[in-house]
Design a protein around this motif. Structure first.
Motif, short mmCIF file in Angstrom:
data_model
loop_
_atom_site.label_atom_id
_atom_site.label_comp_id
_atom_site.label_asym_id
_atom_site.label_seq_id
_atom_site.Cartn_x
_atom_site.Cartn_y
_atom_site.Cartn_z
N LEU A 131 84.97 57.56 44.59
CA LEU A 131 84.09 56.72 44.10
C LEU A 131 84.21 57.01 42.44
CD1 LEU A 131 81.18 56.88 46.46
CD2 LEU A 131 83.04 55.12 46.33
N HIS A 132 85.28 56.52 41.89
CA HIS A 132 85.72 57.07 40.58
C HIS A 132 84.98 56.46 39.44
CE1 HIS A 132 88.91 53.68 40.30
NE2 HIS A 132 88.00 53.14 40.99
N HIS A 133 84.04 55.41 39.51
CA HIS A 133 83.44 54.67 38.55
C HIS A 133 82.31 55.34 37.90
CE1 HIS A 133 86.48 51.65 38.18
NE2 HIS A 133 86.38 51.24 39.39
N ILE B 286 95.43 56.14 41.56
CA ILE B 286 96.31 54.90 41.70
C ILE B 286 95.61 53.94 42.18
CG2 ILE B 286 98.39 56.42 42.24
CD1 ILE B 286 97.97 55.89 45.11
N ASP B 287 94.17 53.72 41.96
CA ASP B 287 93.45 52.51 42.41
C ASP B 287 93.78 51.47 41.29
OD1 ASP B 287 90.35 52.21 43.68
OD2 ASP B 287 90.68 50.71 41.86
N LEU B 288 93.58 50.06 41.59
CA LEU B 288 94.01 48.88 40.89
C LEU B 288 92.90 49.31 39.37
CD1 LEU B 288 94.53 45.94 40.47
CD2 LEU B 288 92.22 45.45 41.49
N HIS B 289 91.74 49.85 39.56
CA HIS B 289 90.85 49.89 38.44
C HIS B 289 91.17 51.15 37.81
CE1 HIS B 289 89.14 46.83 41.11
NE2 HIS B 289 88.69 46.33 40.09
N HIS B 290 90.80 51.14 36.46
CA HIS B 290 90.66 52.48 35.51
C HIS B 290 89.62 53.48 36.28
CE1 HIS B 290 89.43 54.76 31.72
NE2 HIS B 290 90.26 55.42 32.39
N CYS C 40 93.55 51.34 46.93
CA CYS C 40 94.65 50.61 47.68
C CYS C 40 94.72 49.17 47.14
CB CYS C 40 95.40 50.73 48.94
SG CYS C 40 93.96 50.46 50.41
N ASP C 41 93.86 48.85 46.20
CA ASP C 41 93.55 47.46 45.87
C ASP C 41 94.46 46.93 44.73
OD1 ASP C 41 92.50 49.72 44.05
OD2 ASP C 41 90.50 48.43 44.07
N ALA C 42 95.60 47.77 44.34
CA ALA C 42 96.70 47.21 43.68
C ALA C 42 97.61 46.55 44.64
CB ALA C 42 97.45 48.37 43.05
N GLY D 22 88.93 55.19 48.36
CA GLY D 22 88.72 54.58 46.80
C GLY D 22 88.57 52.89 47.11
N GLY D 23 89.15 51.98 46.10
CA GLY D 23 88.89 50.54 46.25
C GLY D 23 89.99 50.09 47.51
N GLY D 24 89.96 48.76 47.44
CA GLY D 24 90.62 48.06 48.61
C GLY D 24 89.96 47.17 49.23
N TYR D 25 90.12 45.81 49.31
CA TYR D 25 89.30 44.94 49.60
C TYR D 25 89.66 43.82 50.71
CZ TYR D 25 86.78 47.48 46.12
OH TYR D 25 86.33 48.41 45.37
N ASP D 26 90.97 44.08 50.93
CA ASP D 26 91.58 43.18 52.05
C ASP D 26 91.32 43.96 53.50
OD1 ASP D 26 93.03 41.97 54.00
OD2 ASP D 26 94.98 41.72 52.65
ZN LIG Z 1 89.34 49.52 42.53
#
Ligand SMILES: [Zn+2]
Length: 356
Positions: free
Chosen positions: A133-135, A169-173, A255-257, A292-296
């Motif tokens: 939860l990097h944000h 390596i998340d899509l987001h900074h 893995c949202d990239a 981390g992120g990943g929405y699919d």
């Molecule tokens: Zn993300």
């Protein structure tokens, strides 16, 4: 299927599924449940551990007392002053209040702290897919993140290993982690992401190097392909790690990239994303691997299970046993990537700036 391969210590609690902003929100706890089910099916030796021995006091190393008190109160009282919540990033939209949010967010941190403690005790790799939860910022929630478990893990590793590298390596900074360790000489942060010119949180540019010059950001243009993304990672992360000589690494495995992800515009396919995990594992340093992120929902469990298989030294190109009706037939669906090189020139410029 993976008998004989040593499996990493693996933190998980069904209580982590309570970290949820509701059925309409893109953050789906189901992806974590499925990822854990898939990991267990592929690796019969995998020991899934409830994160024990968590000291909530560790949250104070990362967050302000005022913010922790507010989240604690809001957790069981829907009538907490909304202006106070709003001022601390807890608001409808990205990061709304939910019942039990303090306990759920704290449990996620417990998982990352537990994983870090396994590495401190000698495990080469440990995993908490509920984390990443990097944000989350010291005094506010942001971008679906309430408490920053990445920072909790880094703090734990610092005590044992001195210098720690955080690779995102998340899509987001990874803005929260960067902010928390902004002037820390012992923490290198590296984030590769879709450029903040187009995407939340609007930061993560190459000039954000920190007062110690140990913060690195590789912003990618929209539609950048995975081959370009990997080239950037190889050519800018590896020299930074070489120079910094960390004793341990925390890897945020959003893995949202991935090309199918609904939230972004990067164009990575399975094997390219996985190669980044392989690259970081290949550093040969003690490693805490977080989610981390990943929405699919169709992708995240596959990618995370493939990552854990790779971290365990196994082969991810395997058929998957049917465990539930969503089970994919294979862990990796795409073929060997062809060179596409979209965004190459812009990425080369980023590499040149970072190498300076
Ligand atoms: Zn993300």
């Amino acid at each position: 299927m993976m008998d004989g391969v040593p499996t990493p210590p693996f933190a998980y609690s069904p209580g982590m599924l309570a970290y949820s902003f509701g059925p309409q929100h893109p953050w789906k706890p189901e992806r974590l449940r499925r990822a854990v089910a898939l990991c267990s099916a592929l690796m019969p030796d995998l020991v899934v551990s409830e994160p024990e021995g968590w000291d909530e006091g560790r949250l104070l190393d990362v967050h302000t007392e005022e913010y922790l008190d507010l989240v604690r109160r809001a957790s069981h009282d829907p009538k907490v002053d909304w202006e106070d919540l709003y001022a601390h990033g807890i608001a409808e939209g990205d990061t709304p209040r939910f019942d039990g949010m303090y306990e759920a967010a704290s449990l996620v941190c417990a998982g990352s702290d537990w994983a870090a403690r396994q590495v401190v005790a000698g495990a080469p790799v440990a995993v908490n897919l509920g984390g990443g939860l990097h944000h989350a910022q010291p005094d506010r929630a942001s971008g679906f993140c309430v408490f920053n478990d990445c920072a909790v893990a880094i703090n734990r590793l610092k005590k044992r290993f001195g210098r720690v590298a955080y690779v995102d390596i998340d899509l987001h900074h990874g803005d929260g982690v960067q902010a928390i360790f902004w002037d820390d000489p012992d923490v290198l942060t590296y984030s590769i992401h879709e450029s903040g010119r187009y995407l939340y949180p609007g930061t993560g540019f190459t000039h954000e190097t920190g007062p110690r010059g140990n913060k690195f950001n590789a912003p990618m243009e929209p539609h950048t392909t995975g081959d370009t993304w990997l080239m950037t990672l190889r050519e800018s992360l590896l020299p930074a790690i070489d120079a910094f000589k960390p004793g341990a690494v925390v890897l945020q495995m959003g893995c949202d990239a991935h090309t199918t992800d609904p939230l972004g515009h990067l164009d990575l396919i399975d094997r390219e994303w996985l190669d980044a995990v392989r690259l970081v594992a290949g550093l040969g340093l003690p490693l805490v691997a977080l989610g981390g992120g990943g929405y699919d929902l169709a992708n995240v469990p596959r990618m995370w299970a493939a990552a854990v298989v790779v971290l365990a030294g196994g082969d991810p190109t395997v058929e998957v046993p049917v465990i539930e009706n969503w089970t994919p037939r294979r862990l990796l669906t795409d073929v060997e990537p062809e060179p596409r090189r979209r965004g190459w020139d812009a990425a080369k410029k980023v590499v040149a700036e970072l190498r300076e």
